[in-house]
Write an enzyme that holds these catalytic residues in place. Structure first.
Site, PDB file in Angstrom:
ATOM      1  N   HIS A  85       0.813  -1.138   0.078  1.00  0.00           N
ATOM      2  CA  HIS A  85      -0.048   0.111   0.026  1.00  0.00           C
ATOM      3  C   HIS A  85       0.939   1.150  -0.078  1.00  0.00           C
ATOM      4  CE1 HIS A  85       0.910   0.974   4.301  1.00  0.00           C
ATOM      5  NE2 HIS A  85       0.680  -0.424   4.811  1.00  0.00           N
ATOM      6  N   ASP A 100      -1.277 -19.020  13.034  1.00  0.00           N
ATOM      7  CA  ASP A 100      -0.178 -19.686  13.865  1.00  0.00           C
ATOM      8  C   ASP A 100      -0.265 -19.069  15.225  1.00  0.00           C
ATOM      9  OD1 ASP A 100       2.807 -19.711  14.814  1.00  0.00           O
ATOM     10  OD2 ASP A 100       2.854 -20.594  12.637  1.00  0.00           O
ATOM     11  N   SER A 127       3.011  -4.750   7.146  1.00  0.00           N
ATOM     12  CA  SER A 127       2.591  -4.588   5.981  1.00  0.00           C
ATOM     13  C   SER A 127       3.744  -4.945   4.766  1.00  0.00           C
ATOM     14  CB  SER A 127       2.013  -2.741   5.605  1.00  0.00           C
ATOM     15  OG  SER A 127       0.941  -2.619   6.316  1.00  0.00           O
TER      16      SER A 127
END
Length: 407
Positions: free
Chosen positions: A227, A354, A369
């Site tokens: 992004h 997990d 990110s």
């Protein structure tokens, strides 16, 4: 006789309802499917999440989606080979192979121009309050590129131009939403500071932490974040004049919880750099590794063939992320939803499964990110956002969308 007519009418009604249901379903698929896709050369074209769709061509009629549609530029997807759903343009290309990242890096960006982050009144010598920038039509989020014809590279350069105006209008070149237009700013002499002021706050640089998604071992070009880097005050995409990627050591992780996003915390390595940053786009931030960094990362990395968007499906996956130190670890995840027709950085929903990552970080945290997502041994995409209401889940972007701008 009456019974027979009732049976016929009931059967017709059921058939009509079934057909309406099928056509309604076809409309649903049409909205969710893209108009154009890229498929791997020599392999069958299919939509992984929708095996019930058939691929029709003008040459051989309807064939199973798992069959070959190679050699065609336009195909028609149909529901069970009966009801046409959508015409799709299929482009053929070799799927690239990339080395995955998962390693955090520091982002230092110098803006192309200066970004207006706020407006404020200036008190003149008579005690009157006014905002010169607002009167000139300047808004928060605008990027000022020129002042009296001179390129702006820092906040100080703009303040110097206003201070040296002597009260004359300063001619600015302003960018807003991709449009560039002239603005005449009439400074006001500040009673408090004893100098000419424009009534605005601006920013010329930004820094943060993100995760490298993947890189090309041949060229050294890399992509990260998934992004854009945005200004924290205005939310606008930061225009890049120049930038630097620096090593980061993660020293702590603030665990995410419902309503409270977590965060990776680390320190930049002083005086070191492993690459330049040259592009900030909706699909991520891009740059090129130094020869030394490329050699170091290439010596200890895994390579995966990229999955095209239609190859990705709901089901098990893995992400590579770093929540301590400098090296990434592999964690299990689940792709819960795939939106083939979406653009931007929210193409799929990912849930962390997990236990190690859930216990240590609560799931996805800020700074992760760009963490690459692997499914069925292929590079599917990267993590982009966390759901504030549920940090175990977040959005991801298709690797294909990021690779489009890898130079």
């Amino acid at each position: 006789m009456m019974l027979k007519r009732k049976i016929i009418r009931s059967a017709a009604a059921l058939l009509s309802a079934a057909m309406l249901g099928l056509f309604g379903t076809a409309g649903y698929y049409s909205l969710r499917l893209p108009s154009a896709v890229t498929a791997e050369t020599g392999k069958a074209f299919k939509i992984a999440e929708y095996p019930e769709l058939r691929c029709m061509t003008a040459f051989d009629g309807a064939v199973p989606a798992a069959g070959s549609c190679s050699g065609t530029e336009q195909v028609t997807l149909s529901l069970f080979g009966v009801i046409p759903v959508k015409n799709v343009e299929v482009r053929r290309a070799e799927a690239p192979v990339y080395a995955v990242g998962g390693r955090p890096f520091g982002i230092k960006l110098l803006m192309e121009g200066v970004m207006v982050t706020g407006l404020g009144d200036v008190e003149d010598e008579n005690g009157d309050m006014s905002c010169p920038a607002e009167k000139a039509g300047i808004r928060t989020g605008d990027v000022i590129r020129l002042a009296d014809g001179e390129v702006l590279t820092s906040n100080d350069a703009l303040q110097a131009a206003i201070a040296a105006s002597g009260g004359k209008a300063v001619e600015l070149s302003v960018e807003r939403d991709g449009d560039i237009f002239p603005v005449s700013l009439q400074p006001v002499f500040s009673r408090r500071s004893g100098s000419w002021k424009g009534g605005m706050w601006v920013r010329d640089s930004i820094a943060g932490i993100g995760t490298m998604s993947f890189f090309d071992k041949e060229s050294g070009c890399f992509a990260g974040l998934g992004h854009p880097v945005c200004d924290s005050d205005t939310g606008g995409i930061v225009p890049v004049h120049s930038g630097e990627a620096v090593p980061v050591e993660i020293t702590d992780v603030r665990r995410g919880a419902e309503g409270i996003p977590g965060e990776l915390r680390g320190s930049f390595a002083a005086g070191e750099s492993f690459g330049v940053l040259d592009s900030n786009r909706n699909s991520g931030i891009y740059g090129k590794l130094t020869p030394e960094a490329l050699a170091e990362l290439s010596a200890d990395c895994e390579e995966f063939t990229m999955a095209y968007s239609q190859d990705i499906k709901e089901g098990p996956a893995e992400i590579y992320a770093t929540i301590s130190g400098e090296k990434p670890e592999k964690y299990t995840a689940e792709i819960e939803r795939v939106d083939y027709g979406s653009s931007g950085s929210k193409n799929m929903v990912i849930r962390i499964t997990d236990k190690r990552l859930l216990e240590a970080a609560g799931g996805i945290v800020q700074g992760m990110s760009g963490s690459p997502v692997i499914q069925d041994g292929r590079l599917a995409g990267a993590v982009t956002h966390v759901f504030v209401s549920d940090p175990s889940r977040g959005y991801g972007i298709f690797a294909e969308n990021m690779a489009e701008y890898l130079q």
